[in-house]
Design a protein around this motif. Sequence first.
Motif, short mmCIF file in Angstrom:
data_model
loop_
_atom_site.label_atom_id
_atom_site.label_comp_id
_atom_site.label_asym_id
_atom_site.label_seq_id
_atom_site.Cartn_x
_atom_site.Cartn_y
_atom_site.Cartn_z
N LEU A 156 0.83 -1.20 0.00
CA LEU A 156 0.00 0.00 0.00
C LEU A 156 0.87 1.25 0.00
O LEU A 156 0.57 2.23 -0.69
CB LEU A 156 -0.93 0.00 1.22
CG LEU A 156 -2.09 -0.99 1.18
CD1 LEU A 156 -2.89 -0.93 2.47
CD2 LEU A 156 -2.99 -0.71 -0.02
N TYR A 158 3.83 1.51 -1.23
CA TYR A 158 4.39 1.63 -2.58
C TYR A 158 3.38 2.27 -3.52
O TYR A 158 3.69 3.22 -4.24
CB TYR A 158 4.78 0.24 -3.08
CG TYR A 158 5.53 0.25 -4.39
CD1 TYR A 158 6.91 0.35 -4.42
CD2 TYR A 158 4.85 0.13 -5.60
CE1 TYR A 158 7.60 0.37 -5.61
CE2 TYR A 158 5.53 0.16 -6.80
CZ TYR A 158 6.90 0.26 -6.80
OH TYR A 158 7.57 0.29 -7.99
N ALA A 159 2.15 1.77 -3.48
CA ALA A 159 1.11 2.31 -4.36
C ALA A 159 0.84 3.78 -4.05
O ALA A 159 0.71 4.60 -4.94
CB ALA A 159 -0.17 1.48 -4.21
N ALA A 160 0.79 4.09 -2.76
CA ALA A 160 0.51 5.47 -2.37
C ALA A 160 1.63 6.39 -2.84
O ALA A 160 1.38 7.50 -3.33
CB ALA A 160 0.36 5.55 -0.85
N GLN A 163 1.33 7.09 -6.47
CA GLN A 163 0.28 8.10 -6.71
C GLN A 163 0.81 9.50 -6.49
O GLN A 163 0.59 10.40 -7.30
CB GLN A 163 -0.89 7.84 -5.76
CG GLN A 163 -1.69 6.59 -6.05
CD GLN A 163 -3.09 6.93 -6.49
OE1 GLN A 163 -3.67 7.89 -6.01
NE2 GLN A 163 -3.62 6.15 -7.40
N ARG A 165 3.97 10.41 -6.44
CA ARG A 165 5.11 10.70 -7.30
C ARG A 165 4.66 11.09 -8.71
O ARG A 165 5.25 11.93 -9.37
CB ARG A 165 6.03 9.48 -7.37
CG ARG A 165 7.48 9.78 -7.69
CD ARG A 165 8.33 8.57 -7.40
NE ARG A 165 7.97 7.44 -8.23
CZ ARG A 165 8.56 7.16 -9.40
NH1 ARG A 165 9.52 7.93 -9.84
NH2 ARG A 165 8.20 6.11 -10.11
N ALA A 174 -2.49 11.02 -0.74
CA ALA A 174 -1.96 9.67 -0.89
C ALA A 174 -1.85 8.99 0.47
O ALA A 174 -2.27 7.84 0.64
CB ALA A 174 -0.61 9.71 -1.58
N SER A 177 -5.37 8.15 1.80
CA SER A 177 -5.93 6.97 1.13
C SER A 177 -5.28 5.70 1.65
O SER A 177 -5.95 4.70 1.93
CB SER A 177 -5.69 7.05 -0.38
OG SER A 177 -6.22 8.24 -0.92
N CYS A 178 -3.98 5.78 1.81
CA CYS A 178 -3.22 4.62 2.27
C CYS A 178 -3.67 4.19 3.66
O CYS A 178 -3.92 3.01 3.91
CB CYS A 178 -1.73 4.98 2.26
SG CYS A 178 -0.65 3.61 2.62
N ARG A 180 -6.50 4.83 5.18
CA ARG A 180 -7.87 4.31 5.20
C ARG A 180 -7.94 2.89 4.66
O ARG A 180 -8.64 2.03 5.20
CB ARG A 180 -8.79 5.23 4.42
CG ARG A 180 -9.25 6.40 5.28
CD ARG A 180 -10.45 7.06 4.69
NE ARG A 180 -10.14 7.57 3.36
CZ ARG A 180 -11.05 8.09 2.54
NH1 ARG A 180 -12.31 8.14 2.92
NH2 ARG A 180 -10.72 8.56 1.36
#
Lengths: 188, 188
Positions: A156, A158-160, A163, A165, A174, A177-178, A180
Amino acid sequence: MDLRTAADTGTKARTRRAILDAAVTVLTADPAASLGDIAAAAGVGRTTVHRYFPERADLTTALQQMGWEHVVQATRRARLTEGTGADGLDRLCQEYFELGNVLMLVFNYSAPDGDVTWDCDPDSQSVLDLITRGHRDGSIDSTLTGPWIRDILWALLYAAWQQSRTGVASRHQALDSCLRALHKVVAP
Amino acid sequence: MDLRTAADTGTKARTRRAILDAAVTVLTADPAASLGDIAAAAGVGRTTVHRYFPERADLTTALQQMGWEHVVQATRRARLTEGTGADGLDRLCQEYFELGNVLMLVFNYSAPDGDVTWDCDPDSQSVLDLITRGHRDGSIDSTLTGPWIRDILWALLYAAWQQSRTGVASRHQALDSCLRALHKVVAP
DNA sequence: CGATAGTGGAACATCGATGTTCCACAGCGG
DNA sequence: CCGCTGTGGAACATCGATGTTCCACTATCG
């Protein structure tokens, strides 16, 4: 006389730090970047890089070590033993998010160089302990194993960071969201 | 006379396929692997690799294209327009998981080569549409944006595949964990 | 059988990254 | 001022990956 010379906290330390910082930035963007690229980004000559890190491996080793030290310190700042397990995980996520590029580097360097995944580092156990505590105090879903939750946390993050970046979301959005997503996953 | 010669489905096609398959395996393990490594893994000579892909870039381009074709086909198999949004997302996750190494490769090659992130490919829109439908039919949390859910999906798949690849969990366990985490995240 | 397609391997040239050596220059303290 | 430290840059050697050429071998098909 000191074992570490006085200059250790002076010019040399600053140069070393500049090289390491530049390496984090450059290698995150392109893991195959040359030492010349890193030297240029650090604002030093390629010769100087070789003075501090004779071989490329010396640089990557130092980077990995520095990265893990940052992770360990962030883990400490998260005060994992306070509050419920879920609370600790929440703080941990925030601290890790602040690491930014360093996090991505540690994440990416785990596989290619050596198979030193994040299982074998000293602070990993404290994270697993945190999750176990969360299992017991009822704040973390007991059907999810410790390693899996830890991997979800990293995934998560990494994904955040992607987003943030790529400009899809602001840094704050970001992280929000992460957090939550993490809450919903670990909730029993 | 055919435009594509008869041999297109014969020996040459099989050799090409063997090279691409080997490249997926080798490059997933080490993105900086040499063409010699790939040739050896494919059981062909390095010369043959150059016959099919004159330059390294030709190989990576073909790989990326093949990868995306697999992704598109998997997306089609998931029948995104049937059932609730959450149901479709569930099927999509299962189909993507089956792609295995191809998935990891597409995932990793998005950033370094060209900045062709998964935003610009044809099937991405259908996934975003699916999520929008889920927002409307109440099966997907409306406070989570489409791109964020899509990134979470990929991140969870990545983590799950790591688990299965490192032997922490079986393939089936990894998929199961992944699906449950996804369910909890998207649930309103 | 003979022609052709597909392949493997050796040999070679090239190129970029790496690592090393040496020298010149700037700053700073004794 | 003089020497020391830290640095930058040029020049060089080396090495591995890449790309190319050429030749020999094998199997298949007409």
